[in-house]
Design an enzyme around this catalytic site. Structure first.
Site, mmCIF file in Angstrom:
data_model
loop_
_atom_site.group_PDB
_atom_site.id
_atom_site.type_symbol
_atom_site.label_atom_id
_atom_site.label_comp_id
_atom_site.label_asym_id
_atom_site.label_seq_id
_atom_site.Cartn_x
_atom_site.Cartn_y
_atom_site.Cartn_z
ATOM 1 N N CYS A 321 39.205 25.135 44.245
ATOM 2 C CA CYS A 321 38.298 23.591 44.272
ATOM 3 C C CYS A 321 38.033 23.445 45.582
ATOM 4 O O CYS A 321 38.804 23.733 46.776
ATOM 5 C CB CYS A 321 39.191 22.764 43.756
ATOM 6 S SG CYS A 321 38.808 22.884 41.189
ATOM 7 N N GLU A 355 34.399 30.436 43.992
ATOM 8 C CA GLU A 355 34.383 30.739 42.362
ATOM 9 C C GLU A 355 33.096 30.005 41.892
ATOM 10 O O GLU A 355 33.097 28.767 41.739
ATOM 11 C CB GLU A 355 36.147 29.561 42.134
ATOM 12 C CG GLU A 355 35.905 29.478 40.300
ATOM 13 C CD GLU A 355 37.440 29.718 39.727
ATOM 14 O OE1 GLU A 355 37.837 28.480 38.554
ATOM 15 O OE2 GLU A 355 38.645 30.555 40.599
#
Length: 465
Positions: A321, A355
């Protein structure tokens, strides 16, 4: 409004007040209805708009003439007799086979580029720089503009693969009406008041408060200003817990272990979830490291943003994140966070990639960073003894620690790859060069590797982290 009852799921045009442009009437879906002081309020999601724009509106902003009631979902049988699933058909199987063929064709093309892409540079008539790869064995035209591959690989043009390890990516199939609605009205963090964009699973009793107070150093959440003031007399922290691994000027980075500092890490995730829609919150922070960027003044180290990464990633993810808090956005801090993540990858001797999926703002930041980083290298190439300089995709990846797939997708996104006389070439137009130079002049914040004090750990030898 009294004649027709508006229920959840109804769709109709809603007046959206826009400060920068003229007011508009986009189609919206009613997610919830409540009554406050004998007046009905409607929580609306504007179709084809980001969820952070969802809001409570009054009845006078609804265009009742175009009201659409929710359609009843028809239950479709399956071969198992279970409702809600689509029956299989030869057409669907053919589509699946075609998709698989497209996917592996793209993977093959990427692999071919990685193995064969040898780049050289020449100045042509002073108008454009052409970067020419080595000639492939077969003369075959291919569409390298990136448009078709963008639509086939992923919606954002960055190839992504199914997630195989513990992840912070949310499964949107389990979204319910509660998590689709913002539940926190306002957050006070230090000298800033933040308006959350999305749902975050703070305790239910705090969601009715007009303001949620956070300690800006330990991120503990409190229900009132009085509670916060009492907490600050006891809280000894003036910076995030963990090790300070970077400092230059007023900017510092702290490395926080999700296992050793579990409470802080969980509070950080709760705060971040207010501004990240595509991630879900896990209370198991043990497998993650958190890198918090701060700005220092006489009162302490104030959080600006952060990124998290897995201690062990089987897919070379160097970011799980990433977030710049709203008061610090559009000031270069997001790109600084990205640059720092790759600086860590360089020290680790690895290439990395964020990601997926990236948020809309995250995608813009990464594309901008990749473009500037790769163009910086290509434009700095110098002729060697009169010969055109040469560089490979592998070398670009090793220099920058950007994964090869991201290097290739960026070249495609910039539309630099062309097919010319049996070989692939990169052409840097004057517009690209001038645009890059203007962007770099505005980029004042950069990571200084000399100020980084970081020793990577081999987590595979440390048991359960």
């Amino acid at each position: 409004l009294t004649q027709v009852e508006i229920v959840e799921g109804c769709r109709l045009p809603v007046l959206r007040k826009n400060q920068e442009h003229e007011d508009e009437w986009p189609l919206a879906e009613i997610l919830s209805v409540k009554e406050v002081s004998a007046r009905k309020l409607f929580y609306v999601h504007y179709i084809d708009f980001n969820k952070r724009l969802d809001e409570w509106v009054t009845g006078d902003r609804l265009d009742m003439k175009k009201l659409q009631f929710p359609k009843k979902e028809a239950k479709t049988p399956t071969k198992n007799g279970l409702p809600g699933s689509r029956p299989s058909s030869p057409e669907r199987e053919v589509v699946s086979v075609i998709y698989i063929l497209i996917y592996y064709t793209n993977k093959f093309f990427h692999h071919w580029l990685m193995c064969n892409f040898l780049i050289s540079m020449q100045q042509q008539n002073g108008n454009a720089r052409r970067i020419i790869p080595s000639q492939p064995g077969r003369k075959r035209k291919a569409n390298c503009g990136g448009t078709d591959e963008d639509s086939q690989d992923s919606s954002d043009g960055i190839p992504s693969a199914p997630r195989m390890t513990g992840s912070l990516v949310s499964d949107r199939s389990h979204d319910d009406i509660v998590t689709r609605m913002k539940n926190i009205e306002c957050i006070e963090l230090g000298r800033h008041r933040l308006k959350p964009w999305y749902f975050s699973p703070y305790p239910q009793e705090l969601t009715t408060l007009p303001i949620l107070y956070l300690c800006e150093f330990c991120l503990k959440y409190l229900k009132s200003l009085k509670c916060l003031q009492r907490h600050l007399t006891k809280c000894n922290l003036r910076h995030p817990p963990g090790n300070e691994i970077y400092r230059k000027g007023t900017i510092s980075f702290f490395e926080i272990d999700g296992r050793k500092n579990k409470t802080y890490s969980q509070n950080l995730c709760l705060l971040a979830k207010c501004f990240l829609d595509h991630k879900t919150l896990y209370y198991d922070t043990d497998p993650f490291l958190f890198y918090v960027m701060t700005e220092y003044d006489s009162k302490g180290f104030h959080i600006v943003g952060y990124f998290s990464k897995e201690k062990e990633s089987t897919e070379d993810y160097n970011v799980a994140c990433i977030l710049t808090l709203p008061p610090y956005q559009r000031r270069g801090y997001g790109k600084l966070l990205i640059e720092f993540s790759y600086e860590l990858s360089k020290v680790e001797g690895k290439t990395g990639t964020p990601e997926k999926p990236l948020s809309d703002l995250g995608l813009l930041s990464y594309r901008s960073y990749w473009s500037q980083t790769i163009l910086e290298i290509l434009m700095d190439l110098k002729p060697d003894n009169g010969e055109r300089p040469q560089i490979t995709i592998n070398e670009i990846s090793e220099i920058t620690s950007v994964k090869k797939e991201d290097v290739i997708s960026t070249l495609q996104y910039l539309n630099l790859i062309n097919y010319y006389k049996g070989q692939y070439i990169l052409t840097l137009s004057e517009d690209i060069v001038e645009g890059h130079e203007r962007a770099m002049q505005k980029r004042h914040l950069r990571i200084d590797s000399k100020c980084l004090h970081f020793t990577p750990k081999d987590w595979s030898k440390r048991g359960k982290w």
